[in-house]
Design an enzyme around this catalytic site. Structure first.
Site, PDB file in Angstrom:
ATOM      1  N   GLU A  84      -4.384  11.677   2.858  1.00 21.68           N
ATOM      2  CA  GLU A  84      -4.041  12.580   3.950  1.00 21.68           C
ATOM      3  C   GLU A  84      -3.111  11.968   4.982  1.00 21.68           C
ATOM      4  O   GLU A  84      -2.297  12.662   5.573  1.00 21.68           O
ATOM      5  CB  GLU A  84      -5.318  13.051   4.670  1.00 21.68           C
ATOM      6  N   SER A 345     -67.006  36.410  13.175  1.00 19.22           N
ATOM      7  CA  SER A 345     -67.961  35.568  13.916  1.00 19.22           C
ATOM      8  C   SER A 345     -67.410  34.202  14.300  1.00 19.22           C
ATOM      9  O   SER A 345     -68.146  33.373  14.814  1.00 19.22           O
ATOM     10  CB  SER A 345     -69.207  35.351  13.055  1.00 19.22           C
TER      11      SER A 345
END
Ligand code: ZN
Length: 752
Positions: A84, A345
């Site tokens: 690049e 419960s």
């Protein structure tokens, strides 16, 4: 001469103006540095051993893992620079040599053929995408120059490697490397790095899993550039070209999906995070759930969930919200651990703990389990039998409703609701009036996760902490739910040695490490719960139908407990679990064996009980009293008698009466209607206080409709067996019960 100097001056002026404009622009348009820290970052969850659990993609479904730090010796950095921007390390952000070359190239061909992009200008483009024009190129060059003043070369290279597109949704080299090669970018070989380095210029066209030939041609170009730059030699290049590449995009990990969803909710930011999930335990929990879910599924019950929380840290070590996440036909994706369901419960221990902390209750205190009416409630026990007098310990272990209602009536609904919220049960979000005393019977909704964590608070000596989902998360702020003394009494009650063989009747394998546990079944058999704790873990299991419909198989003790036991046994295969140490604040004391209260002068036998000195009230037994009455021959006699509240006395009388005449009934005449409560001739003593009631009960043909009269006034019509209560009124009364055929029985009574 003058002409030249004018031109020179004009040029100098122009240069000065340009320089001034450049300086102004530099100052007026500072580099948008904030953007350097913003990525469409994915969140990667790991289990506590570091293996991937789940990936949540970032913005636009990007898979970006922006934490790659380039090193001078990694292949990917060298490959990117070679292909690049070979003068990257030496130029100031723009590359004058490349610009001149591109200009010449473009002039020769009469059109724009090549740019002069540097890695720096490409980073600018990735940060701020703009239309590709000449003006854009100037802006990008300007920004690149600015950026070079802020960031070093390595930081700019890192920006590029973490932002560049690599095909598909892979953003940045780390996610690309994991996606295509299943490894970190630091571990890429030369061949692999060269392949990836070629992608950002045309990521879609070159995507290696779709177009491997194009990607390999591009790789060859990258290797050629690397050799040209002197990064590699010809032999390395040839070896790289010869290396076969296995490009197989791995599926994203998808383990413990319900756990992962809850952990992601708890982790708003991105990044890689190590969760608290124990993969071995998770596997055990999932398989226990699947195995026990199979018989339930045959009955149409497809919902089941399990949670394991580490007591010390609050870490969620395992969580499964359904037996099979992939079972779309039965809502497998619904997280049963996070869905609010009726508590049944399971909240009773908290009411008992509150009563202990209020000084009202100890495990030995005797509670009445007899028919009584509480506004709007039909509080029959689970098995529809009344126990009469029971200790608080037995009432909690057997999960009796009437004693629990009595305890909640004493503590008050408001304080109980506050306590439950302190224990993290945030889905109890209505006010106390909405729930009423039914709160203690579980008419409110809780989630399994919250419930298990509330029990973890009991196991932690009464201190609640938020659940932890991440290993390195700071511990959340703790809150006190109950005293350490109350917490210990609760686990002592729920963890009695005898419990492993009692209510669940699972005697096949009683070899279990000790645990305190509670079951629950919501009304209508919609939800079955079981929660178990010891000093190390809290385990919660829920079974039910995702659609909330009832099924008779949904009894906490039958369907949820076996899963808890299997998980628990798996955690302690040698049957050597730890147990709770009694806090110094809990002392042994003697109580009246009949009432469970401090013994008075009239009490007989005593029994051992626990108390918290300074907290537990010292109420002397009110049951054993000395009563003076006229004896035979008019001589006053003084006797010790048991004096119970009228509804308790009535129940006790009825029980004795039924027992005494049971044999006679077999030879009784045809009349099946017989009043068993009140017993004919009973004398009730009012003890004061509002609404003292006695139950009215009669034997009759099963299901027969009965009419009850008091002093020839119709009181009510109920079916045989349904409880009916009558407010005591002073005076002499005749209670009459009649069936549809007119057969009846009468019982004269006196209320003093
Ligand atoms: Zn007593």
């Amino acid at each position: 001469m003058g002409r030249y100097s004018r031109q020179l001056r004009a040029a100098a002026l122009a240069a000065a103006v340009l320089a001034g404009a450049f300086a102004l622009a530099w100052a007026a348009c500072p580099f948008p540095a904030a953007k350097l820290a913003t990525y469409p970052e994915a969140t990667v969850l790991l289990d506590r051993e570091g293996r991937a659990l789940r990936v949540r993609l970032g913005e636009d479904d990007s898979d970006c893992r922006p934490h790659f730090e380039p090193r001078a010796d990694d292949w990917i950095s060298r490959a990117i620079i070679a292909v690049e921007d070979r003068r990257f390390r030496s130029h100031p952000g723009v590359d004058p040599v490349a610009i001149l070359r591109a200009a010449a190239d473009n002039l020769r061909h009469g059109r724009v053929r090549s740019g002069a992009s540097t890695i720096s200008t490409q980073v600018v483009r990735l940060l701020e995408p703009r239309p590709r024009t000449l003006a854009t190129k100037i802006v990008e060059a300007f920004r690149a120059l600015q950026m070079e003043r802020i960031l070093g070369k390595d930081a700019i290279l890192a920006q590029y490697l973490n932002r560049a597109p690599f095909g598909g949704n892979a953003v940045g080299v780390e996610s690309a490397s994991r996606r295509y090669f299943g490894k970190s970018a630091h571990d890429l070989s030369l061949a692999e790095a060269a392949l990836l380095a070629g992608l950002p210029q045309s990521p879609t066209r070159l995507r290696p899993d779709r177009h491997p030939e194009r990607a390999r041609r591009r790789q060859a170009h990258v290797l050629e550039r690397m050799e040209a730059c002197g990064v590699i030699d010809g032999a390395q290049r040839a070896a790289a070209l010869a290396q076969p590449l296995a490009i197989r995009p791995a599926a994203y990990p998808f383990r413990a999906p319900h756990f992962a969803e809850l952990a992601l909710e708890a982790a708003p930011g991105g990044g890689t995070r190590r969760t608290t999930l124990d993969p071995v335990l998770q596997g055990a929990v999932e398989s226990a759930l699947r195995r026990h879910a199979a018989p339930l599924a045959a009955a149409g019950i497809h919902g089941a969930a399990a949670v394991v929380i580490e007591v010390r840290t609050g870490a969620v070590r395992a969580l499964a919200g359904s037996p099979d996440y992939g079972d779309a036909d039965h809502a497998g994706q619904v997280n049963g651990a996070a869905a609010p369901r009726s508590a049944g419960s399971t909240l009773k221990p908290f009411a008992f703990a509150l009563a202990i902390d209020q000084g009202r209750l100890t495990p030995g205190r005797v509670l009445a389990d007899v028919p009584r009416s509480y506004a709007g409630l039909d509080p029959r026990n689970f098995d529809d039998e009344w126990m009469g007098l029971v200790s608080a310990r037995d009432a909690l272990v057997l999960s009796l409703n009437l004693p629990a209602l009595g305890v909640a009536a004493e503590t008050g609904v408001d304080p109980l609701l506050r306590m439950l919220r302190t224990a993290g049960l945030g889905t109890l979000d209505r006010d106390a009036a909405h729930y009423g005393l039914g709160l203690v019977l579980g008419n409110g909704s809780v989630t399994l996760l919250d419930l298990a964590n509330a029990y973890a608070a009991i196991a932690r000596g009464g201190e609640w902490r938020p659940c932890r989902w991440f290993e390195n998360a700071p511990p959340g702020a703790a809150r006190r739910v109950m005293s350490a003394e109350a917490a210990w009494m609760i686990v002592d009650m729920l963890g009695g040695e005898e419990r492993s063989v009692d209510t669940v009747r699972h005697t096949a394998d009683a070899r279990m490490p000790r645990m305190a546990w509670k079951t629950g079944t919501s009304s209508g058999f919609r939800d079955a719960w079981a929660v178990a704790i010891n000093p190390e873990v809290a385990i919660g299991v829920w079974c039910g139908r995702p659609d909330g419909r009832g099924a008779p198989q949904l009894v906490g003790a039958k369907s949820a407990v076996p899963v808890v036991w299997e998980i628990f046994r798996g955690l302690y295969p040698a049957n050597d679990g730890p147990w709770f140490a009694r806090p110094a604040g809990v002392r042994e004391r003697r109580v009246c064996a009949v009432s469970g209260m401090a013994p008075g002068p009239c009490c007989g036998a005593t029994a051992a009980d626990w108390s918290v000195p300074g907290v537990t009230r010292h109420e002397v037994c009110a049951v054993h009293r000395r009563v003076t009455a006229d004896g035979p021959g008019g001589v006053a006699r003084s006797d010790v008698r048991e004096v119970w509240p009228p509804e308790v006395q009535a129940f006790l009388d009825r029980s004795r009466e039924v027992a005494a005449r049971a044999p006679a009934d077999t030879a009784a005449p045809r009349n099946p209607v017989r009043i068993v409560s009140p017993v004919a001739g009973s004398v009730f003593r009012r003890l004061g206080g509002p609404a003292e009631r006695i139950p009215l009960a009669a034997t009759a043909e099963s299901g027969a409709q009965l009419w009850w009269f008091v002093d020839d006034r119709l009181l009510a019509s109920v079916r045989a067996g349904e409880p009916l209560l009558w407010d005591l009124e002073p005076g002499r009364h005749v209670v009459v019960c009649s069936d549809a055929s007119g057969r009846s029985d009468r019982a004269p009574i006196t209320v003093e």
